[in-house]
Motif scaffolding. Structure first.
Motif, PDB file in Angstrom:
ATOM      1  N   LEU A  29       0.831  -1.216   0.000  1.00 48.35           N
ATOM      2  CA  LEU A  29       0.000   0.000   0.000  1.00 48.35           C
ATOM      3  C   LEU A  29       0.861   1.259   0.000  1.00 48.35           C
ATOM      4  N   ALA A  30       1.937   1.223   0.792  1.00 41.09           N
ATOM      5  CA  ALA A  30       2.832   2.387   0.861  1.00 41.09           C
ATOM      6  C   ALA A  30       3.482   2.650  -0.496  1.00 41.09           C
ATOM      7  N   LEU A  31       3.946   1.579  -1.141  1.00 39.46           N
ATOM      8  CA  LEU A  31       4.612   1.715  -2.440  1.00 39.46           C
ATOM      9  C   LEU A  31       3.638   2.216  -3.503  1.00 39.46           C
ATOM     10  N   MET A  32       2.416   1.671  -3.506  1.00 40.32           N
ATOM     11  CA  MET A  32       1.411   2.100  -4.483  1.00 40.32           C
ATOM     12  C   MET A  32       1.029   3.566  -4.261  1.00 40.32           C
ATOM     13  N   ALA A  35       3.870   5.705  -5.552  1.00 43.08           N
ATOM     14  CA  ALA A  35       3.879   5.682  -7.017  1.00 43.08           C
ATOM     15  C   ALA A  35       2.744   6.529  -7.597  1.00 43.08           C
ATOM     16  N   SER A  36       1.598   6.572  -6.889  1.00 44.45           N
ATOM     17  CA  SER A  36       0.439   7.327  -7.388  1.00 44.45           C
ATOM     18  C   SER A  36       0.688   8.829  -7.424  1.00 44.45           C
ATOM     19  N   LYS A  37       1.736   9.283  -6.757  1.00 45.27           N
ATOM     20  CA  LYS A  37       2.046  10.718  -6.713  1.00 45.27           C
ATOM     21  C   LYS A  37       3.080  11.133  -7.753  1.00 45.27           C
ATOM     22  N   LEU A  38       3.582  10.158  -8.532  1.00 43.04           N
ATOM     23  CA  LEU A  38       4.547  10.476  -9.585  1.00 43.04           C
ATOM     24  C   LEU A  38       3.839  11.097 -10.778  1.00 43.04           C
ATOM     25  N   HIS A  39       4.626  11.732 -11.645  1.00 40.42           N
ATOM     26  CA  HIS A  39       4.062  12.385 -12.833  1.00 40.42           C
ATOM     27  C   HIS A  39       3.374  11.363 -13.729  1.00 40.42           C
ATOM     28  N   ASN A  40       4.072  10.291 -14.085  1.00 42.23           N
ATOM     29  CA  ASN A  40       3.479   9.234 -14.916  1.00 42.23           C
ATOM     30  C   ASN A  40       3.091   8.076 -14.003  1.00 42.23           C
ATOM     31  N   ILE A  48       4.512  -1.930 -10.940  1.00 43.06           N
ATOM     32  CA  ILE A  48       4.386  -2.589  -9.634  1.00 43.06           C
ATOM     33  C   ILE A  48       3.477  -3.808  -9.747  1.00 43.06           C
ATOM     34  N   SER A  49       2.348  -3.658 -10.437  1.00 42.42           N
ATOM     35  CA  SER A  49       1.393  -4.757 -10.588  1.00 42.42           C
ATOM     36  C   SER A  49       1.999  -5.918 -11.363  1.00 42.42           C
ATOM     37  N   ILE A  50       2.751  -5.595 -12.414  1.00 45.47           N
ATOM     38  CA  ILE A  50       3.377  -6.639 -13.236  1.00 45.47           C
ATOM     39  C   ILE A  50       4.411  -7.414 -12.426  1.00 45.47           C
ATOM     40  N   THR A  51       5.269  -6.676 -11.701  1.00 44.93           N
ATOM     41  CA  THR A  51       6.318  -7.349 -10.919  1.00 44.93           C
ATOM     42  C   THR A  51       5.734  -8.122  -9.731  1.00 44.93           C
ATOM     43  N   GLU A  52       4.537  -7.737  -9.279  1.00 50.68           N
ATOM     44  CA  GLU A  52       3.858  -8.499  -8.232  1.00 50.68           C
ATOM     45  C   GLU A  52       3.274  -9.787  -8.805  1.00 50.68           C
ATOM     46  N   ALA A  53       2.847  -9.744 -10.081  1.00 50.74           N
ATOM     47  CA  ALA A  53       2.187 -10.903 -10.696  1.00 50.74           C
ATOM     48  C   ALA A  53       3.174 -11.959 -11.187  1.00 50.74           C
ATOM     49  N   ILE A  54       4.345 -11.526 -11.684  1.00 52.85           N
ATOM     50  CA  ILE A  54       5.303 -12.468 -12.286  1.00 52.85           C
ATOM     51  C   ILE A  54       5.692 -13.612 -11.352  1.00 52.85           C
ATOM     52  N   PRO A  55       6.054 -13.349 -10.083  1.00 49.15           N
ATOM     53  CA  PRO A  55       6.421 -14.469  -9.195  1.00 49.15           C
ATOM     54  C   PRO A  55       5.325 -15.521  -9.064  1.00 49.15           C
ATOM     55  N   ARG A  56       4.057 -15.094  -9.119  1.00 51.44           N
ATOM     56  CA  ARG A  56       2.951 -16.049  -8.996  1.00 51.44           C
ATOM     57  C   ARG A  56       2.853 -16.945 -10.221  1.00 51.44           C
ATOM     58  N   LEU A  57       3.336 -16.430 -11.364  1.00 54.78           N
ATOM     59  CA  LEU A  57       3.245 -17.191 -12.606  1.00 54.78           C
ATOM     60  C   LEU A  57       4.406 -18.171 -12.798  1.00 54.78           C
ATOM     61  N   GLY A 100      11.507  10.152  -6.540  1.00 62.24           N
ATOM     62  CA  GLY A 100      10.812  10.039  -7.810  1.00 62.24           C
ATOM     63  C   GLY A 100      10.997   8.681  -8.469  1.00 62.24           C
ATOM     64  N   TRP A 101      11.161   8.727  -9.795  1.00 67.42           N
ATOM     65  CA  TRP A 101      11.255   7.495 -10.570  1.00 67.42           C
ATOM     66  C   TRP A 101      12.477   6.659 -10.209  1.00 67.42           C
ATOM     67  N   ASN A 102      13.606   7.302  -9.919  1.00 68.06           N
ATOM     68  CA  ASN A 102      14.813   6.552  -9.556  1.00 68.06           C
ATOM     69  C   ASN A 102      14.568   5.693  -8.314  1.00 68.06           C
ATOM     70  N   LEU A 103      13.921   6.275  -7.320  1.00 70.68           N
ATOM     71  CA  LEU A 103      13.623   5.542  -6.088  1.00 70.68           C
ATOM     72  C   LEU A 103      12.631   4.416  -6.356  1.00 70.68           C
ATOM     73  N   VAL A 104      11.573   4.713  -7.103  1.00 66.45           N
ATOM     74  CA  VAL A 104      10.540   3.705  -7.378  1.00 66.45           C
ATOM     75  C   VAL A 104      11.116   2.503  -8.114  1.00 66.45           C
ATOM     76  N   LEU A 105      11.951   2.749  -9.113  1.00 70.51           N
ATOM     77  CA  LEU A 105      12.535   1.643  -9.881  1.00 70.51           C
ATOM     78  C   LEU A 105      13.429   0.761  -9.009  1.00 70.51           C
ATOM     79  N   ILE A 106      14.210   1.393  -8.134  1.00 68.32           N
ATOM     80  CA  ILE A 106      15.079   0.622  -7.230  1.00 68.32           C
ATOM     81  C   ILE A 106      14.223  -0.214  -6.272  1.00 68.32           C
TER      82      ILE A 106
END
Length: 419
Positions: A29-32, A35-40, A48-57, A100-106
């Protein structure tokens, strides 16, 4: 619940799992939110959703490596420590000059590594639970664990949204880290007594290749009369359950008579009832329907799924909510029973691989059926999509009923004794 109260080691293992689940939800929730406050923000949330789903697959792969691990409990402890360190790093990153984006990607990258570790840890845990509670009690044990876990996830979402008002992103990352530290300590306390109980046992691990393992798993499942059909049916039912939510959302958006208060509250209520139904089915339903055949449960669920679609077509929100509760309840009952049957059908050395492959099938079915039915709704009409869902439910019922009768004729005891 009886197993949880009586079996000390199982209780510790379960508590550790619940702690990890709660911490993960809080940080997600904190990460989402960040992320919701970023420009894009759309791209950030999608990543975030994709990287959360991949391990399940890729659970079949993580399960395969879990089967090849000799000292499973020791590895679980190390994974908890690794995840503790990872989220400590995340907590520190949130108070640095990176933003910003640098932090989110890391953070997305670190979170992805943690989720992969979590899937591996889950695969390692399954055989331990079977050892601790016994193969005949796995349905009740897993049902109780997953049911309470569902409740904890729901509560953690509300708690997390409240904590965001008072705590920083860094604080929540550190809280998540501490949940893994606490889980690790619980695992260590199991380690001592578990090793004493199993010190003289020969440790057997899977030594086959990945694809050979999947083939062996498939062949063993196929030998258990009716199990493969039930797995397919439950995958379809999970897909129907997941597809119903967006379809109902579409109907509610266009019909004020379907609203309970506001649109957002109605959708939230549907989601909450779905979660509560799954939780009650797993935690309590497995005990209520302990003697019932898995075929009986799946047949009931197919009938309820068709009833849900009819209630939506009739635009009756109360009937819709009741049917959703029943649908998710029986889905909650079916899943642990299926795991029980799977445990008895495959060799212990490939158990995690088999369950991982099964979970992958279940994970794929949801998005696939959601895509199909929502596409029909968009391209043609929402009622056509719901009618198609009813047709699928009826077809699944006929196939399941036919296979049940066929297997009962050839094998009187279709399922293992789960009582």
């Amino acid at each position: 619940m009886g197993i949880f109260l009586k079996n000390k080691n199982f209780r510790k293992l379960t508590l550790a799992s619940w702690l990890s689940t709660a911490g993960d939800i809080l940080f997600y929730l904190a990460l989402m939110t960040y992320a919701s406050k970023l420009h894009n923000y759309t791209l950030a949330i999608s990543l975030i959703s994709i990287t959360e789903a991949i391990p399940r697959l890729i659970q079949s792969l993580s399960g395969y490596y879990a089967d090849r691990t000799k000292n499973k409990l020791k590895m679980i402890v190390w994974l908890a420590i690794i995840r503790f360190v990872l989220y400590l790093i995340v907590g520190l990153l949130f108070v640095t000059n990176i933003a910003g984006w640098n932090l989110v990607l890391i953070v997305i990258g670190i979170n992805f590594i943690s989720d992969i570790s979590g899937m591996y840890s889950s695969g390692l845990t399954t055989p331990l639970i079977v050892d601790l509670v016994g193969a005949n009690e796995i349905s009740e044990a897993e049902g109780f664990t997953s049911g309470i876990s569902e409740i904890i996830s729901t509560i953690a979402q509300f708690v997390g949204s409240g904590l965001l008002l008072f705590f920083s992103y860094s604080n929540l990352a550190i809280i998540n880290a501490l949940t893994f530290l606490a889980a690790g300590l619980l695992y260590v306390s199991i380690n001592h007594s578990y090793l004493q109980d199993h010190a003289k046992e020969e440790i057997k691990v899977n030594e086959q290749g990945f694809f050979t393992t999947l083939k062996s798993s498939f062949m063993q499942i196929k030998k258990a009369n009716g199990l493969l059909t039930v797995i397919s049916v439950i995958a379809l039912l999970n897909g129907i359950l997941m597809a119903l939510e967006p379809l109902i959302s579409i109907v509610v958006a266009g019909n004020k008579t379907m609203l309970i208060g506001t649109y957002s509250f109605t959708i939230a209520l549907i989601g909450a009832i779905n979660s509560i139904g799954l939780a009650l089915g797993s935690a309590i339903g497995t005990m209520i329907f302990k003697k019932a055949s898995l075929f009986t449960i799946t047949l009931l669920d197919t009938v309820v799924s068709a009833g849900t679609a009819l209630a939506v077509i009739a635009q009756n929100i109360i009937a819709t909510l009741i049917f959703i509760a029943l649908l998710s309840f029986f889905a909650g009952v079916a899943s642990p029973k299926m795991s029980q049957w799977l445990v008895s059908a495959v060799d212990r050395t490939i158990l995690s691989s088999s369950i991982g492959a099964l979970n992958t099938i279940l994970q794929v079915a949801g998005p696939l059926m959601t895509t199909i039915f929502t596409s029909i709704a968009s391209a043609i009409n929402i009622n056509v999509a719901l009618a198609s869902l009813i047709v699928v439910s009826v077809a699944v019922f006929i196939v399941a009923f036919y296979v049940m009768k066929k297997t009962q004729k050839t094998t009187p005891e279709v399922e293992p004794n789960i009582g």
